[in-house]
Write a protein that holds these residues in place. Sequence first.
Motif, PDB file in Angstrom:
ATOM      1  N   MET A 193     -10.404  -9.002  -0.313  1.00 14.06           N
ATOM      2  CA  MET A 193      -9.616  -7.869  -0.799  1.00 14.06           C
ATOM      3  C   MET A 193     -10.447  -6.606  -0.903  1.00 14.06           C
ATOM      4  O   MET A 193     -10.014  -5.526  -0.483  1.00 14.06           O
ATOM      5  N   LEU A 194     -11.652  -6.737  -1.454  1.00 15.78           N
ATOM      6  CA  LEU A 194     -12.523  -5.568  -1.601  1.00 15.78           C
ATOM      7  C   LEU A 194     -12.889  -5.002  -0.237  1.00 15.78           C
ATOM      8  O   LEU A 194     -12.896  -3.779  -0.040  1.00 15.78           O
ATOM      9  N   ARG A 195     -13.175  -5.885   0.705  1.00 13.24           N
ATOM     10  CA  ARG A 195     -13.525  -5.437   2.059  1.00 13.24           C
ATOM     11  C   ARG A 195     -12.369  -4.660   2.687  1.00 13.24           C
ATOM     12  O   ARG A 195     -12.577  -3.583   3.256  1.00 13.24           O
ATOM     13  N   LEU A 196     -11.160  -5.173   2.565  1.00 17.71           N
ATOM     14  CA  LEU A 196     -10.006  -4.469   3.118  1.00 17.71           C
ATOM     15  C   LEU A 196      -9.826  -3.111   2.461  1.00 17.71           C
ATOM     16  O   LEU A 196      -9.544  -2.114   3.146  1.00 17.71           O
ATOM     17  N   ARG A 197      -9.995  -3.042   1.154  1.00 16.75           N
ATOM     18  CA  ARG A 197      -9.829  -1.773   0.441  1.00 16.75           C
ATOM     19  C   ARG A 197     -10.868  -0.749   0.904  1.00 16.75           C
ATOM     20  O   ARG A 197     -10.519   0.415   1.184  1.00 16.75           O
ATOM     21  N   VAL A 247      -1.974  -9.858  -0.277  1.00 16.13           N
ATOM     22  CA  VAL A 247      -1.143 -10.684   0.609  1.00 16.13           C
ATOM     23  C   VAL A 247      -1.936 -11.180   1.818  1.00 16.13           C
ATOM     24  O   VAL A 247      -2.020 -12.398   2.039  1.00 16.13           O
ATOM     25  N   PRO A 248      -2.525 -10.312   2.635  1.00 15.77           N
ATOM     26  CA  PRO A 248      -3.282 -10.841   3.781  1.00 15.77           C
ATOM     27  C   PRO A 248      -4.472 -11.693   3.358  1.00 15.77           C
ATOM     28  O   PRO A 248      -4.782 -12.690   4.028  1.00 15.77           O
ATOM     29  N   ALA A 249      -5.133 -11.324   2.257  1.00 15.15           N
ATOM     30  CA  ALA A 249      -6.277 -12.119   1.805  1.00 15.15           C
ATOM     31  C   ALA A 249      -5.831 -13.515   1.398  1.00 15.15           C
ATOM     32  O   ALA A 249      -6.445 -14.517   1.788  1.00 15.15           O
ATOM     33  N   GLY A 250      -4.766 -13.600   0.616  1.00 15.76           N
ATOM     34  CA  GLY A 250      -4.303 -14.895   0.134  1.00 15.76           C
ATOM     35  C   GLY A 250      -3.704 -15.765   1.208  1.00 15.76           C
ATOM     36  O   GLY A 250      -3.898 -16.985   1.219  1.00 15.76           O
ATOM     37  N   VAL A 251      -2.978 -15.162   2.140  1.00 14.00           N
ATOM     38  CA  VAL A 251      -2.360 -15.939   3.216  1.00 14.00           C
ATOM     39  C   VAL A 251      -3.410 -16.456   4.184  1.00 14.00           C
ATOM     40  O   VAL A 251      -3.472 -17.658   4.482  1.00 14.00           O
ATOM     41  N   SER A 252      -4.267 -15.570   4.672  1.00 14.28           N
ATOM     42  CA  SER A 252      -5.225 -15.959   5.711  1.00 14.28           C
ATOM     43  C   SER A 252      -6.267 -16.950   5.228  1.00 14.28           C
ATOM     44  O   SER A 252      -6.850 -17.676   6.048  1.00 14.28           O
ATOM     45  N   ALA A 253      -6.498 -17.012   3.936  1.00  9.06           N
ATOM     46  CA  ALA A 253      -7.462 -17.987   3.402  1.00  9.06           C
ATOM     47  C   ALA A 253      -6.994 -19.412   3.641  1.00  9.06           C
ATOM     48  O   ALA A 253      -7.793 -20.356   3.518  1.00  9.06           O
ATOM     49  N   ASN A 254      -5.721 -19.595   3.985  1.00  2.97           N
ATOM     50  CA  ASN A 254      -5.179 -20.931   4.258  1.00  2.97           C
ATOM     51  C   ASN A 254      -5.122 -21.269   5.742  1.00  2.97           C
ATOM     52  O   ASN A 254      -4.679 -22.369   6.102  1.00  2.97           O
ATOM     53  N   ALA A 282      -8.161  -9.830   7.995  1.00  2.03           N
ATOM     54  CA  ALA A 282      -8.204 -11.064   7.211  1.00  2.03           C
ATOM     55  C   ALA A 282      -8.148 -12.301   8.098  1.00  2.03           C
ATOM     56  O   ALA A 282      -8.668 -13.357   7.730  1.00  2.03           O
ATOM     57  N   LYS A 283      -7.533 -12.174   9.274  1.00  4.41           N
ATOM     58  CA  LYS A 283      -7.480 -13.311  10.207  1.00  4.41           C
ATOM     59  C   LYS A 283      -8.769 -13.450  11.002  1.00  4.41           C
ATOM     60  O   LYS A 283      -8.952 -14.431  11.741  1.00  4.41           O
ATOM     61  N   ASN A 322       0.701  -9.019  -5.803  1.00  2.00           N
ATOM     62  CA  ASN A 322      -0.575  -8.429  -6.218  1.00  2.00           C
ATOM     63  C   ASN A 322      -1.475  -9.444  -6.916  1.00  2.00           C
ATOM     64  O   ASN A 322      -2.579  -9.104  -7.340  1.00  2.00           O
ATOM     65  N   ASP A 323      -1.010 -10.680  -7.045  1.00  3.25           N
ATOM     66  CA  ASP A 323      -1.793 -11.765  -7.638  1.00  3.25           C
ATOM     67  C   ASP A 323      -2.293 -12.637  -6.499  1.00  3.25           C
ATOM     68  O   ASP A 323      -1.560 -13.459  -5.955  1.00  3.25           O
ATOM     69  N   VAL A 324      -3.547 -12.470  -6.122  1.00  5.79           N
ATOM     70  CA  VAL A 324      -4.056 -13.118  -4.913  1.00  5.79           C
ATOM     71  C   VAL A 324      -4.063 -14.633  -5.038  1.00  5.79           C
ATOM     72  O   VAL A 324      -3.837 -15.346  -4.033  1.00  5.79           O
TER      73      VAL A 324
END
Length: 326
Positions: free
Chosen positions: A13-17, A45-52, A71-72, A206-208
């Motif tokens: 998330m920090l990297r994307l920001r 959203v992208p951080a939490g989804v792509s981690a899976n 994130a992908k 907003n809750d990763v």
Amino acid sequence: MSTSVRLALYEQMLRLRLIEEAIAVRYAEQEMRCPTHLCIGQEAVPAGVSANLRPTDLVFSGHRSHGHYLAKGGNLKAMLAELYGRATGCAGGKGGSQHLIDLACGFMGSAPILASTISVGVGAAWAAKMDNEDRVAIVYFGDGATEEGTFHEALNFASVKRLPVVFVCENNLYSVHSSLDVRQPKRPIAALGSAHGMAADRGDGNDVEFVYRLAGEAVARARVGEGPTILEFETYRWLEHCGPSDDVGLGYRSKEELDSWKRRDPIMTYRTRLQAKGLLANVFESALNQKIEQEIDAAFSFAKNSPFPPATALTSHIYPGQGFVA
């Protein structure tokens, strides 16, 4: 959830920001000439989804796609070079911000035509099922895309065929300058998935950790043949629809509304949570920020020093029609 996963989510998330903020600052230099839609405020959203996801899983996106691409596992240097229109860009410098692609990591493409990649993602999921491939397709879109006919056609087909696809709606409450309440009846967007007979869930985008859990469940269902899922994550973009500026002065949303969402900043709220658990030391944060800043500087240097595509590339990768002269 392990400490390593939590820290990886925070880092992503920090990297994307920081990347998006750097783009916003440099956009004023007028060297990035493509329309650019930033996802500042929506990083969870992208951080939490792509981690899976696995490298072999496929991702499709729309116009606000930087976070989904990165994130992908998309290449930051190639992404920035694309924004600068350089030959080393991920689309050869000919597509710009809205046409990102990186087949090596499974990011199959983004497109600005509203809802246009939804059916393409469903097609990829169908191909994976027909070929008995162990892969899942993720299709990102905003609330506005759910008003297009292809959205319903794609969901219907995915449900009938029980395809391995997860539909991820980033509901940021606005389609350009039109609020959700003047475009749709009062009901959850996720309910549209239920109406098409698929698993559906919704909640705080907003809750990763919440995003990570729901996406993990959806991906797991898809992977074992239990069919598609639609996930609706409520989130909010901080900047204008297209561009690097604040647009509160346009009058379609209030400063009070924007400020209320900024207080729900997905990065700062998660940072506070990790600190409370004793998982985020100051020395780690300092080193992390330095590492990301160095990556960003190197990527911008690469992009700005890359050559423009040659004139001969103008007619490459196109399909000639009647009367076309090469």
